[in-house]
Design a protein around this motif. Sequence first.
Motif, PDB file in Angstrom:
ATOM      1  N   GLY A 150      55.327  71.598  56.501  1.00  0.00           N
ATOM      2  CA  GLY A 150      55.009  71.350  57.705  1.00  0.00           C
ATOM      3  C   GLY A 150      53.683  71.076  57.960  1.00  0.00           C
ATOM      4  N   ILE A 151      53.234  71.440  59.190  1.00  0.00           N
ATOM      5  CA  ILE A 151      51.666  71.278  59.643  1.00  0.00           C
ATOM      6  C   ILE A 151      51.334  72.589  60.299  1.00  0.00           C
ATOM      7  CG2 ILE A 151      51.709  68.834  59.820  1.00  0.00           C
ATOM      8  CD1 ILE A 151      51.868  69.080  62.735  1.00  0.00           C
ATOM      9  N   VAL A 152      50.000  72.976  60.382  1.00  0.00           N
ATOM     10  CA  VAL A 152      49.464  74.111  61.212  1.00  0.00           C
ATOM     11  C   VAL A 152      48.690  73.449  62.088  1.00  0.00           C
ATOM     12  CG1 VAL A 152      48.072  76.084  60.883  1.00  0.00           C
ATOM     13  CG2 VAL A 152      49.635  75.525  59.157  1.00  0.00           C
ATOM     14  N   LEU A 153      48.963  73.854  63.443  1.00  0.00           N
ATOM     15  CA  LEU A 153      47.971  73.901  64.710  1.00  0.00           C
ATOM     16  C   LEU A 153      47.477  75.199  65.064  1.00  0.00           C
ATOM     17  CD1 LEU A 153      50.507  71.629  67.005  1.00  0.00           C
ATOM     18  CD2 LEU A 153      48.732  70.774  64.887  1.00  0.00           C
ATOM     19  N   ILE A 154      46.183  74.908  65.467  1.00  0.00           N
ATOM     20  CA  ILE A 154      45.381  75.947  65.924  1.00  0.00           C
ATOM     21  C   ILE A 154      44.755  75.666  67.183  1.00  0.00           C
ATOM     22  CG2 ILE A 154      43.372  77.548  65.561  1.00  0.00           C
ATOM     23  CD1 ILE A 154      43.805  77.229  62.409  1.00  0.00           C
ATOM     24  N   SER A 155      44.964  76.704  68.131  1.00  0.00           N
ATOM     25  CA  SER A 155      44.548  76.548  69.362  1.00  0.00           C
ATOM     26  C   SER A 155      43.507  77.626  69.955  1.00  0.00           C
ATOM     27  CB  SER A 155      45.550  76.466  70.416  1.00  0.00           C
ATOM     28  OG  SER A 155      46.305  77.610  70.683  1.00  0.00           O
ATOM     29  N   GLY A 156      42.642  77.323  70.731  1.00  0.00           N
ATOM     30  CA  GLY A 156      41.458  78.261  71.581  1.00  0.00           C
ATOM     31  C   GLY A 156      40.593  78.987  70.399  1.00  0.00           C
ATOM     32  N   ILE A 157      40.560  78.550  69.289  1.00  0.00           N
ATOM     33  CA  ILE A 157      39.743  79.218  68.546  1.00  0.00           C
ATOM     34  C   ILE A 157      38.339  79.670  68.603  1.00  0.00           C
ATOM     35  CG2 ILE A 157      38.908  77.297  66.985  1.00  0.00           C
ATOM     36  CD1 ILE A 157      39.260  78.974  64.269  1.00  0.00           C
ATOM     37  N   LYS A 158      37.637  80.897  68.677  1.00  0.00           N
ATOM     38  CA  LYS A 158      36.563  81.364  68.933  1.00  0.00           C
ATOM     39  C   LYS A 158      35.321  80.660  68.047  1.00  0.00           C
ATOM     40  CE  LYS A 158      37.562  83.800  72.625  1.00  0.00           C
ATOM     41  NZ  LYS A 158      37.447  83.167  73.973  1.00  0.00           N
ATOM     42  N   SER A 159      34.167  80.854  68.296  1.00  0.00           N
ATOM     43  CA  SER A 159      32.963  80.185  67.715  1.00  0.00           C
ATOM     44  C   SER A 159      32.876  80.848  66.429  1.00  0.00           C
ATOM     45  CB  SER A 159      31.584  80.108  68.554  1.00  0.00           C
ATOM     46  OG  SER A 159      31.312  81.329  68.698  1.00  0.00           O
ATOM     47  N   GLN A 160      32.987  82.081  66.338  1.00  0.00           N
ATOM     48  CA  GLN A 160      32.627  82.708  64.884  1.00  0.00           C
ATOM     49  C   GLN A 160      33.726  82.704  64.097  1.00  0.00           C
ATOM     50  OE1 GLN A 160      34.284  85.511  63.290  1.00  0.00           O
ATOM     51  NE2 GLN A 160      32.691  85.811  61.828  1.00  0.00           N
ATOM     52  N   PRO A 161      34.991  82.912  64.403  1.00  0.00           N
ATOM     53  CA  PRO A 161      36.000  82.288  63.379  1.00  0.00           C
ATOM     54  C   PRO A 161      36.118  80.973  63.000  1.00  0.00           C
ATOM     55  CG  PRO A 161      36.918  83.698  64.979  1.00  0.00           C
ATOM     56  CD  PRO A 161      35.593  83.488  65.471  1.00  0.00           C
ATOM     57  N   GLU A 188      40.548  68.396  61.559  1.00  0.00           N
ATOM     58  CA  GLU A 188      40.085  68.624  62.987  1.00  0.00           C
ATOM     59  C   GLU A 188      41.001  68.048  64.140  1.00  0.00           C
ATOM     60  OE1 GLU A 188      36.259  67.248  65.367  1.00  0.00           O
ATOM     61  OE2 GLU A 188      36.416  66.446  63.504  1.00  0.00           O
ATOM     62  N   GLU A 189      41.878  67.120  63.629  1.00  0.00           N
ATOM     63  CA  GLU A 189      42.997  66.619  64.706  1.00  0.00           C
ATOM     64  C   GLU A 189      43.942  67.851  65.150  1.00  0.00           C
ATOM     65  OE1 GLU A 189      44.451  65.777  60.757  1.00  0.00           O
ATOM     66  OE2 GLU A 189      42.370  65.604  61.651  1.00  0.00           O
ATOM     67  N   HIS A 190      44.013  68.937  64.131  1.00  0.00           N
ATOM     68  CA  HIS A 190      44.966  69.999  64.403  1.00  0.00           C
ATOM     69  C   HIS A 190      44.244  71.182  65.022  1.00  0.00           C
ATOM     70  CE1 HIS A 190      47.542  68.083  60.605  1.00  0.00           C
ATOM     71  NE2 HIS A 190      47.809  67.569  61.944  1.00  0.00           N
ATOM     72  N   PHE A 191      43.108  71.060  65.527  1.00  0.00           N
ATOM     73  CA  PHE A 191      42.237  71.927  66.398  1.00  0.00           C
ATOM     74  C   PHE A 191      42.580  71.713  67.886  1.00  0.00           C
ATOM     75  CE2 PHE A 191      40.876  73.102  62.163  1.00  0.00           C
ATOM     76  CZ  PHE A 191      40.742  74.536  62.361  1.00  0.00           C
ATOM     77  N   PHE A 192      42.926  72.695  68.558  1.00  0.00           N
ATOM     78  CA  PHE A 192      43.093  72.170  70.141  1.00  0.00           C
ATOM     79  C   PHE A 192      42.382  73.197  70.934  1.00  0.00           C
ATOM     80  CE2 PHE A 192      46.474  70.080  67.935  1.00  0.00           C
ATOM     81  CZ  PHE A 192      46.478  68.996  68.657  1.00  0.00           C
ATOM     82  N   GLU A 193      41.669  72.859  71.777  1.00  0.00           N
ATOM     83  CA  GLU A 193      41.030  73.956  72.942  1.00  0.00           C
ATOM     84  C   GLU A 193      42.228  74.494  73.622  1.00  0.00           C
ATOM     85  OE1 GLU A 193      37.511  74.180  76.368  1.00  0.00           O
ATOM     86  OE2 GLU A 193      37.967  72.380  75.294  1.00  0.00           O
ATOM     87  N   THR A 230      46.257  75.640  74.291  1.00  0.00           N
ATOM     88  CA  THR A 230      47.812  75.453  74.068  1.00  0.00           C
ATOM     89  C   THR A 230      48.577  74.457  74.318  1.00  0.00           C
ATOM     90  OG1 THR A 230      47.431  78.167  73.859  1.00  0.00           O
ATOM     91  CG2 THR A 230      49.681  76.956  73.454  1.00  0.00           C
ATOM     92  N   GLY A 231      48.412  73.986  75.677  1.00  0.00           N
ATOM     93  CA  GLY A 231      49.329  73.274  76.292  1.00  0.00           C
ATOM     94  C   GLY A 231      49.264  71.878  75.519  1.00  0.00           C
ATOM     95  N   ASP A 232      48.202  71.326  75.319  1.00  0.00           N
ATOM     96  CA  ASP A 232      47.879  70.231  74.588  1.00  0.00           C
ATOM     97  C   ASP A 232      48.236  70.316  72.966  1.00  0.00           C
ATOM     98  OD1 ASP A 232      46.370  69.144  76.641  1.00  0.00           O
ATOM     99  OD2 ASP A 232      44.427  69.925  75.787  1.00  0.00           O
ATOM    100  N   ALA A 233      48.273  71.607  72.265  1.00  0.00           N
ATOM    101  CA  ALA A 233      48.850  71.712  71.212  1.00  0.00           C
ATOM    102  C   ALA A 233      50.306  71.540  71.121  1.00  0.00           C
ATOM    103  CB  ALA A 233      48.310  73.049  70.706  1.00  0.00           C
ATOM    104  N   ILE A 234      51.012  72.204  71.993  1.00  0.00           N
ATOM    105  CA  ILE A 234      52.329  71.962  72.163  1.00  0.00           C
ATOM    106  C   ILE A 234      52.822  70.499  72.350  1.00  0.00           C
ATOM    107  CG2 ILE A 234      54.372  72.786  73.544  1.00  0.00           C
ATOM    108  CD1 ILE A 234      53.202  75.230  74.123  1.00  0.00           C
ATOM    109  N   ASN A 235      51.920  69.909  73.208  1.00  0.00           N
ATOM    110  CA  ASN A 235      52.515  68.410  73.291  1.00  0.00           C
ATOM    111  C   ASN A 235      52.305  67.626  72.039  1.00  0.00           C
ATOM    112  OD1 ASN A 235      52.897  68.520  75.995  1.00  0.00           O
ATOM    113  ND2 ASN A 235      50.615  68.265  76.619  1.00  0.00           N
TER     114      ASN A 235
END
Length: 585
Positions: free
Chosen positions: A506-517, A532-537, A539-544
């Motif tokens: 499968g694929i892993v998506l990450i949303s809302g990650i802070k600058s330090q992590p 980079e395309e799997h990072f989202f600011e 959560t709604g965009d990540a779910i879509n």
Amino acid sequence: MLHKWFFTGRFKNYSFQSFQKDLISGIVVGIIAIPLGMAFAIASGVKPEYGIYTTIIAGILISLLGGSRYQIGGPTGAFIPILFGIVATYGFENLLIAGFMAGIILFLMGIFKLGSLIKFIPRPVTIGFTSGIAVIIFVGQVPNFLGLSNVEKHELFLDNMKEIFLHINELSSYSVLTAVICLVMLLLTPKFFPKVPGSLIALVVSTGIATMFYPTQVATIGSTFGDIPSNLPSFHFPDITWDRIVELIRPAFVIAILGAIESLLSAVVADGMTDSKHNSNRELVGQGIANMVTPLFGGIPATGAIARTATNIKTGAVSPLSGIIHGFVVLLVLVLFAPYASKIPLASMAPILMVVAWNMSERRVFYHVLKTKTEDSLVLVVTFLLTVFTNLTIAVEVGLVLAVIIFTKRMSDIIVTEKALPNPANKHDKVESHVVTESHDCPQISIYNVEGPLFFGAAQAFEQRIMSTINYKPRVLLLRLSRVPFMDTTGEARLASIIKDFSKHGIVLISGIKSQPKSVLMKTGLFEQIGEEHFFEHTGDAINFALTQLNKHKCLGCRHYAFKECTALSGTKEKKLDKKTVVVH
């Protein structure tokens, strides 16, 4: 450059009236410092004049070069157990070398701006060893208070207690009388004459009575240590060898750390009393220089003295000049009155140190922390007991390690990794964990709310919680990391393990990650690996995005309806009848 470093802002708007205030404060604090300097030196196992030398030289240099306007430096009670242990183990010459090395360490701490790190030492540790030191000082003065003769001083507390019990039958009524007179004067003077230095009055009165009525019946400074010279010692650079450096580096570090803690704590107290702000790194530089110079003239390690600093402020000091004057006052007294100091009974010095121990014991704070019955109480008790029954080095090391372990445990308990879904009852479709049930959970998309620092103490629990879900192999794993403020390399390694395992199916998506992590992931290459395309600011965009990755055949006939799009995807339609929802297949 030097005048900018040391003097900028400390003599701003200085006037003749300011000088008058500093002069009065300097004289008062200087008079108070004389008996304390001798008492601390004697309790540390060295001659009393070395305490006076320290008061003069370190007192002037710390005020001149330090980072606080009001700091009064000199020998303090906190150093007594450490210095006595060094003298007993290594000798006086090596104490001077250890003090010199501690000065270098303090100087470097200031230069490399490590002053702010002292605040990270937990309060239970500082209270624990301060209270332990107070007990050691108090018990150490019992033989002098009682006039016990032939009492051998030991480094360990229990050995000293044994000595007291072995010689208790040698009690001297004259010494007890002298000590009681001194103690009564110490307690009464502040009540009836608050502006008069109580320790000096107590010392003069008790010494005068002993000298007039029973001069040969009590041990004095002169009879025990010899007459106090009325001049400063000559410059002497200690014989420093590599072997001695290796041997003394550990006690030197203990002196430096304790000196840094006490001096900065004293500066903080002064800030609170005067609404000012000290420069912690400049203070460490000044402390370092003072402790490098003082041993060259026979002085013992020094630091900021909280009680004398507070007295300096209360008597009206407005600048570092009061501390400089206090050093010259002690020098003047040394030159003019040194022969008379030799007649001071040891029994007169004992109550002064006992009162110092009582005041520094932090008994109220100790009890306050103890009654909380938390992990902090454990750190406090362990540090206290180890200080009393072993030594300060072991106590601080164990106390800090124990505090770190407890802190790590607390932080690992904070981490929350919970499965979540959009809440249909919320108009903003807020993603919440309580929405997930056995009958309401998407088989193809797993969303996790992760809260708390993802570090070595919590990373394993985080990984185990995620991996237990991956067993049924959903198509998409969405990690909401907006509430993860920090990630270390252990946390990154655990996340990488999840990515590696999950990416097989499968694929892993990450949303809302802070600058330090995010910075950690970019440095390790995991950010690029995830894509980079799997990072989202949001959560709604990540779910879509996740919904576009579903296996539509698996959605047919699904009854979970985890997302609002599920009705269409599952091949069903809704008809509303009498306010009830009926699903038609």
